[in-house]
Design a protein around this motif. Sequence first.
Motif, PDB file in Angstrom:
ATOM      1  N   LEU A  19      41.235  42.538  55.637  1.00 40.13           N
ATOM      2  CA  LEU A  19      42.145  42.323  57.172  1.00 40.13           C
ATOM      3  C   LEU A  19      42.182  43.591  57.814  1.00 40.13           C
ATOM      4  N   ARG A  20      41.574  43.720  59.035  1.00 40.30           N
ATOM      5  CA  ARG A  20      41.165  44.818  60.022  1.00 40.30           C
ATOM      6  C   ARG A  20      42.582  44.616  61.072  1.00 40.30           C
ATOM      7  N   GLY A  21      43.213  45.922  61.005  1.00 38.49           N
ATOM      8  CA  GLY A  21      44.417  46.219  61.955  1.00 38.49           C
ATOM      9  C   GLY A  21      43.962  47.109  62.938  1.00 38.49           C
ATOM     10  N   ARG A  22      44.623  47.351  63.786  1.00 36.68           N
ATOM     11  CA  ARG A  22      44.347  48.439  64.846  1.00 36.68           C
ATOM     12  C   ARG A  22      43.933  49.770  64.346  1.00 36.68           C
ATOM     13  N   ALA A  47      52.732  45.543  55.370  1.00 39.80           N
ATOM     14  CA  ALA A  47      51.440  44.995  55.911  1.00 39.80           C
ATOM     15  C   ALA A  47      51.848  43.682  56.566  1.00 39.80           C
ATOM     16  N   TRP A  68      49.824  37.552  57.674  1.00 40.13           N
ATOM     17  CA  TRP A  68      48.521  37.430  58.668  1.00 40.13           C
ATOM     18  C   TRP A  68      48.138  35.972  58.380  1.00 40.13           C
ATOM     19  N   ASP A  72      38.630  40.415  62.819  1.00 45.34           N
ATOM     20  CA  ASP A  72      39.970  40.751  61.955  1.00 45.34           C
ATOM     21  C   ASP A  72      39.816  40.552  60.587  1.00 45.34           C
TER      22      ASP A  72
END
Length: 151
Positions: A103-106, A62, A65, A84
């Motif tokens: 947490l926002r990823g692609r 992960a 961040w 994000d």
Amino acid sequence: MPPHHSLPSPRPRPEATSADLSLDARLVLGEHETVDVPVRLGYRSDDPFAVALQFLGPASEAGTWRFSRDLLWEGLQKPAGLGDVRIWPPCTCHGRASLRIMLRGRDSVVLVDLPSRQIRRWLRRETFTLVPRGTEATHIDWPTELDHLTP
């Protein structure tokens, strides 16, 4: 010829100092399913606006961040963030005593619950001691930062 103005010579900067906090976090997999994962929060005086949340052990994929220290502090008091990284304070009315970070990823979204008391204490006693709120800009080496922006 226009007058030449020079920047004041930079004052010597003290060595960067840091504060780390290792915690057991919970990844929220579903409404009633979580997995414990070790994480580390890190703060450096030479990057005074940011904190880093690093996933350790099996969750290390992960990654790390980075987001605003002020966002983390605000999220302890009320819902905070856009995009994000979003943070919600403990919600005892829903049985959650922890700080929740989204947490926002692609390709995915991860919800992480962290012990809010430890984070609040770490921010107050360590990060705000290293760099008091409102003084972050005085800890940045502006000539070096400007050099990064110009060829």
